[in-house]
Design an enzyme around this catalytic site. Sequence first.
Site, PDB file in Angstrom:
ATOM      1  N   HIS A  73       0.896  -1.119   0.554  1.00 12.14           N
ATOM      2  CA  HIS A  73       0.090  -0.294   0.227  1.00 12.14           C
ATOM      3  C   HIS A  73       1.064   1.452   0.392  1.00 12.14           C
ATOM      4  O   HIS A  73       1.639   1.500   1.046  1.00 12.14           O
ATOM      5  CB  HIS A  73      -0.753  -0.594   1.045  1.00 12.14           C
ATOM      6  N   ASN A  98       2.581   9.061  -5.933  1.00  7.46           N
ATOM      7  CA  ASN A  98       2.360  10.545  -5.358  1.00  7.46           C
ATOM      8  C   ASN A  98       2.586  11.258  -4.005  1.00  7.46           C
ATOM      9  O   ASN A  98       2.892  12.296  -3.751  1.00  7.46           O
ATOM     10  CB  ASN A  98       1.742  11.624  -6.272  1.00  7.46           C
ATOM     11  N   THR A 117      -1.537   4.091  -8.203  1.00  7.93           N
ATOM     12  CA  THR A 117      -1.131   5.264  -8.124  1.00  7.93           C
ATOM     13  C   THR A 117      -2.311   5.490  -9.673  1.00  7.93           C
ATOM     14  O   THR A 117      -3.290   4.871 -10.484  1.00  7.93           O
ATOM     15  CB  THR A 117       0.080   6.073  -9.642  1.00  7.93           C
ATOM     16  N   THR A 118      -3.110   7.041  -9.500  1.00  4.27           N
ATOM     17  CA  THR A 118      -4.416   7.310  -9.993  1.00  4.27           C
ATOM     18  C   THR A 118      -4.077   8.202 -11.842  1.00  4.27           C
ATOM     19  O   THR A 118      -3.450   8.848 -11.828  1.00  4.27           O
ATOM     20  CB  THR A 118      -4.964   8.113  -9.711  1.00  4.27           C
ATOM     21  N   ASP A 130     -10.008   7.941  -8.140  1.00  6.16           N
ATOM     22  CA  ASP A 130      -9.723   9.151  -7.289  1.00  6.16           C
ATOM     23  C   ASP A 130     -11.395   9.406  -6.772  1.00  6.16           C
ATOM     24  O   ASP A 130     -12.356   9.195  -7.799  1.00  6.16           O
ATOM     25  CB  ASP A 130      -9.315  10.279  -7.535  1.00  6.16           C
ATOM     26  N   GLY A 150      -8.463   7.865  -2.442  1.00 10.32           N
ATOM     27  CA  GLY A 150      -9.016   9.582  -2.457  1.00 10.32           C
ATOM     28  C   GLY A 150      -9.351  10.138  -0.793  1.00 10.32           C
ATOM     29  O   GLY A 150     -10.157   9.299  -0.538  1.00 10.32           O
ATOM     30  N   GLU A 194     -11.530   5.609   6.528  1.00  6.07           N
ATOM     31  CA  GLU A 194     -10.482   6.829   7.289  1.00  6.07           C
ATOM     32  C   GLU A 194     -11.201   7.340   7.757  1.00  6.07           C
ATOM     33  O   GLU A 194     -10.811   7.952   8.740  1.00  6.07           O
ATOM     34  CB  GLU A 194      -9.864   6.780   5.780  1.00  6.07           C
ATOM     35  N   ASP A 253       2.032   7.016   2.410  1.00  4.59           N
ATOM     36  CA  ASP A 253       2.462   7.610   1.585  1.00  4.59           C
ATOM     37  C   ASP A 253       3.877   8.328   2.474  1.00  4.59           C
ATOM     38  O   ASP A 253       4.290   9.087   3.093  1.00  4.59           O
ATOM     39  CB  ASP A 253       2.086   8.914   1.837  1.00  4.59           C
TER      40      ASP A 253
HETATM   41  C1  LIG Z   1      -3.779   9.409   3.508  1.00  7.67           C
HETATM   42  N1  LIG Z   1      -4.532   8.434   3.129  1.00  7.67           N
HETATM   43  C2  LIG Z   1      -4.778   8.824   2.083  1.00  7.67           C
HETATM   44  N2  LIG Z   1      -6.337   8.271   2.057  1.00  7.67           N
HETATM   45  C3  LIG Z   1      -6.591   8.092   0.589  1.00  7.67           C
HETATM   46  N3  LIG Z   1      -6.200   8.168  -0.515  1.00  7.67           N
HETATM   47  C4  LIG Z   1      -5.334   8.591  -0.364  1.00  7.67           C
HETATM   48  C5  LIG Z   1      -4.253   8.446   0.853  1.00  7.67           C
HETATM   49  N4  LIG Z   1      -3.259   8.352   0.281  1.00  7.67           N
HETATM   50  C6  LIG Z   1      -3.341   9.202  -0.951  1.00  7.67           C
HETATM   51  N5  LIG Z   1      -4.562   9.089  -1.566  1.00  7.67           N
HETATM   52  C7  LIG Z   1      -4.412   8.745  -2.947  1.00  7.67           C
HETATM   53  O1  LIG Z   1      -3.362   9.103  -3.258  1.00  7.67           O
HETATM   54  C8  LIG Z   1      -3.144  10.269  -4.551  1.00  7.67           C
HETATM   55  C9  LIG Z   1      -1.497  10.667  -4.817  1.00  7.67           C
HETATM   56  O2  LIG Z   1      -1.068   9.012  -5.351  1.00  7.67           O
HETATM   57  P1  LIG Z   1      -1.360   9.508  -6.745  1.00  7.67           P
HETATM   58  O3  LIG Z   1      -1.611  10.958  -7.381  1.00  7.67           O
HETATM   59  O4  LIG Z   1      -2.689   8.342  -7.075  1.00  7.67           O
HETATM   60  O5  LIG Z   1      -0.209   8.908  -7.622  1.00  7.67           O
HETATM   61  C10 LIG Z   1      -4.030  11.227  -3.577  1.00  7.67           C
HETATM   62  O6  LIG Z   1      -4.299  11.839  -4.757  1.00  7.67           O
HETATM   63  C11 LIG Z   1      -5.065  10.346  -3.182  1.00  7.67           C
HETATM   64  O7  LIG Z   1      -6.175  10.137  -3.713  1.00  7.67           O
HETATM   65 ZN   LIG Z   2      -4.015   5.497   1.192  1.00 10.05          ZN
END
Ligand SMILES: CNc1ncnc2c1ncn2[C@@H]1O[C@H](COP(=O)(O)O)[C@@H](O)[C@H]1O
Ligand SMILES: [Zn+2]
Length: 427
Positions: free
Chosen positions: A77, A81, A161-162, A230, A260, A290, A366
Amino acid sequence: MKHSPNNLCMFFFNKKFSRHFSTFNDVYIKKSPSKKRNFWSRRRNRENLREREREREREREMVDMEWCRSLPKIELHAHLNGSIRDSTLLELAKVLGEKNVIVFSDVEHIILKDDRSLQECFRMFDLIHVLATDHTTIKRIAKEVVEDFAAENVVYLELRTTPKKNEAIGMSKQSYMKAVIAGIKSVETVEVEFIPSDDISKKPVKTPPIIDSFGTNTKKIYVRLLLSIDRRETTAAAIETVELASEMKDLGVVGIDLSGNPCIGEWLTVLPALKRARELELPITLHCGEVPNHKEIQAMLEFCPQRIGHAIFLKEDQWKTLRSSNIPVEICLSSNVKTQCVPSYDDHHFIDLYNAKHPLILCTDDPGMFSTNLSREYYIAAKTFGLSKSQLHEMAMNAITYVFADGKVKKALEEIFEDYERKLTQQ
Ligand SMILES: CNc1ncnc2c1ncn2[C@@H]1O[C@H](COP(=O)(O)O)[C@@H](O)[C@H]1O
Ligand SMILES: [Zn+2]
């Protein structure tokens, strides 16, 4: 031997006085005072030695960061980004600052901030998506992210990734994904096992930075992709992502993620896309619970995805449903605590799931956003919940069961862990 009364006398004599006498040819010689002292100091030495041995044993069992780094790990997970290095984000911000697209000084402190609420995180993601828009940047980020995970001895990375569209710069969801794949294939510090397999980067590794605890270079990292939907997207856009994932099955895509801002979007909007993913035999993982949206949590559990992420705000009966469903949970300790979704590490539901022997996988979510890495997440789990090295090792290895890649990859991962165990026993 049978003891005569005389023998018995000698026996007790020996026992009682052996501390003060030594035997030599059956003649008892009284020990000199210096010999006595030697005896006591030898005994003290023996005790010190034993104590030192016990101390060493305790040290061997103590989990430290270095040990967590050397352990092979599986990441299931991680958002592309959300995994960008701060240094890269600052560099990108500087360039946009010079072009007057943003004000660098306004953005700098936001990038370097460590603790963010969940809503602040999503504002930060919007900023990241401004900084990292074009194909070249996406390629660079994908390369760096894989290198960073490999440096932590992650042997299998399922990166999500989105796929993004940006007509102004000629970016389609396909071309976005092409840039991600180009980035993964341009990794130089470690051998990447990616598909199609005839494209596996077999080029010589330039500067291998990864030295494991046995002093050998870690050989390779397996990388697979999940395409994220997303929650802001329309049903049509979500279906487009699913169709793309299906087309890219031969290009390293192994599943679908729903992520998202959990305060935005409706379950029913994305449900048709998730059903389509199921039709196309794409495994699914959902960000679930969440925030305390119990109706949605219920719907997600009933949908029965292959995995879920977070699982924080489950009600008692939902907890029971999860337990009986055996759906594996991707646990993101730092993410949950730093976003204040969970008040502290001690309060994290990890330990309830762990004690209940529920399938779980430690993940980062992240690492860039929360200044963490997978070794650190293992270390936090060990320190907070008193887990031993063998428990961490078992947890890392169990993750193989839950990867979305095929049996061949699972087999290869099993071999990596067997090899690690063999080396451990030889140490
Ligand atoms: C903190 N908890 C979280 N909960 C929900 N969605 C999350 C997230 N952390 C990240 N993202 C999702 O991942 C995107 C960034 O990576 P990508 O642009 O896809 O590579 C965020 O814009 C969100 O949609
Ligand atoms: Zn996540």
